[in-house]
Enzyme design. Sequence first.
Site, short mmCIF file in Angstrom:
data_model
loop_
_atom_site.label_atom_id
_atom_site.label_comp_id
_atom_site.label_asym_id
_atom_site.label_seq_id
_atom_site.Cartn_x
_atom_site.Cartn_y
_atom_site.Cartn_z
N ASP A 195 41.00 37.43 47.63
CA ASP A 195 40.84 38.86 47.39
C ASP A 195 42.08 39.54 47.94
O ASP A 195 42.48 39.31 49.08
CB ASP A 195 39.58 39.41 48.06
CG ASP A 195 39.17 40.71 47.39
OD1 ASP A 195 38.87 40.68 46.18
OD2 ASP A 195 39.19 41.77 48.05
N LYS A 237 44.48 35.15 35.65
CA LYS A 237 45.38 34.06 35.23
C LYS A 237 46.67 34.01 36.06
O LYS A 237 47.22 32.94 36.31
CB LYS A 237 45.74 34.23 33.74
CG LYS A 237 44.56 33.98 32.82
CD LYS A 237 45.05 33.79 31.37
CE LYS A 237 43.89 33.50 30.44
NZ LYS A 237 43.13 34.72 30.06
N GLY A 238 47.13 35.19 36.51
CA GLY A 238 48.33 35.23 37.35
C GLY A 238 48.09 34.52 38.67
O GLY A 238 48.93 33.73 39.14
P1 ITT Z 1 39.56 37.70 40.83
O1 ITT Z 1 38.66 38.63 41.61
O2 ITT Z 1 38.86 37.03 39.70
O3 ITT Z 1 40.29 36.75 41.71
P2 ITT Z 1 41.08 40.14 40.45
O4 ITT Z 1 42.31 40.48 39.69
O5 ITT Z 1 39.87 41.00 40.25
O6 ITT Z 1 40.71 38.60 40.14
P3 ITT Z 1 41.17 41.12 43.13
O7 ITT Z 1 39.83 41.72 43.05
O8 ITT Z 1 41.56 40.39 44.38
O9 ITT Z 1 41.43 40.07 41.98
O10 ITT Z 1 42.21 42.29 42.83
C1 ITT Z 1 43.51 42.17 43.24
C2 ITT Z 1 44.37 43.17 42.48
O11 ITT Z 1 45.47 43.52 43.34
C3 ITT Z 1 44.98 42.54 41.24
O12 ITT Z 1 44.16 42.73 40.10
C4 ITT Z 1 46.31 43.26 41.15
O13 ITT Z 1 46.15 44.53 40.57
C5 ITT Z 1 46.68 43.45 42.62
N1 ITT Z 1 47.46 42.29 43.10
C6 ITT Z 1 47.04 41.30 43.95
N2 ITT Z 1 47.99 40.39 44.13
C7 ITT Z 1 49.03 40.78 43.38
C8 ITT Z 1 50.30 40.24 43.13
O14 ITT Z 1 50.69 39.08 43.65
N3 ITT Z 1 51.13 40.93 42.34
C9 ITT Z 1 50.76 42.09 41.78
N4 ITT Z 1 49.56 42.66 41.93
C10 ITT Z 1 48.70 42.02 42.73
#
Ligand code: ITT
Length: 212
Positions: free
Chosen positions: A70, A11-12
């Site tokens: 990702d 959601k973020g």
């Molecule tokens: P989707 O795969 O459904 O997009 P996800 O949360 O699993 O959602 P990722 O596999 O790309 O996405 O994991 C990225 C993780 O890295 C995320 O869950 C956070 O823990 C961290 N992360 C990525 N961008 C971030 C941000 O802008 N601020 C803080 N943490 C972030």
Amino acid sequence: MKKLLIATNNKGKVKELRDLLKVLNVQLVTPADLNLNLEVEEDGETYAENAEKKARAFAQASGLVSLADDSGLEVDALDGAPGLHSARYAPPLTLSPNSGNLGGARGGWTDSDRRAYMLENLRGKPRPWTAHFHATIAVAFDGKVEFAEGDCYGEIIPEERGNNGFGYDPIFFIPELNQTMAELDMETKNRISHRANAARNALPVLKKIFEG
Ligand code: ITT
């Protein structure tokens, strides 16, 4: 109106990408808008592989141009960890998660558990704990995929600051702004973040797809 699917369950990310992509003349839709419940296994060896996998899966399921992100946080003192595994970075299972929820793909650990675990692993290591966020965006359309990347540099600090954003934002400090990512309003985060940089780099591809 043409539609672009924001192919994420986070959601973020949805909130940020909605804002970052509003310059496009397209209707932005989410998996929730389409009642699309898709969990893609992120077993790639690179951000690009995982982003492509997610973008293609959502494009196939929806028939829409799909944009996946990702991303991850790479901490130098942890040899680049958690990186690709940031969403699944977790204490050994002998410890009991605070959330009380042991189910689900993420093993029940919360973002707060992950931040605490990172700080535990950094304890005793010399500061500054330099780190950077990375994001790879994949756009799937017509059976093809295009990529765009972005980074954001800062350092991990030992206490949480701020309530905005998500994930590791409260412990990711940006020296130039003298604030953590979680202290920034979304407008500022969307000027400087890894995702903002990747989205900016993806705009020419998206404009070409939608505007010819
Ligand atoms: P989707 O795969 O459904 O997009 P996800 O949360 O699993 O959602 P990722 O596999 O790309 O996405 O994991 C990225 C993780 O890295 C995320 O869950 C956070 O823990 C961290 N992360 C990525 N961008 C971030 C941000 O802008 N601020 C803080 N943490 C972030």
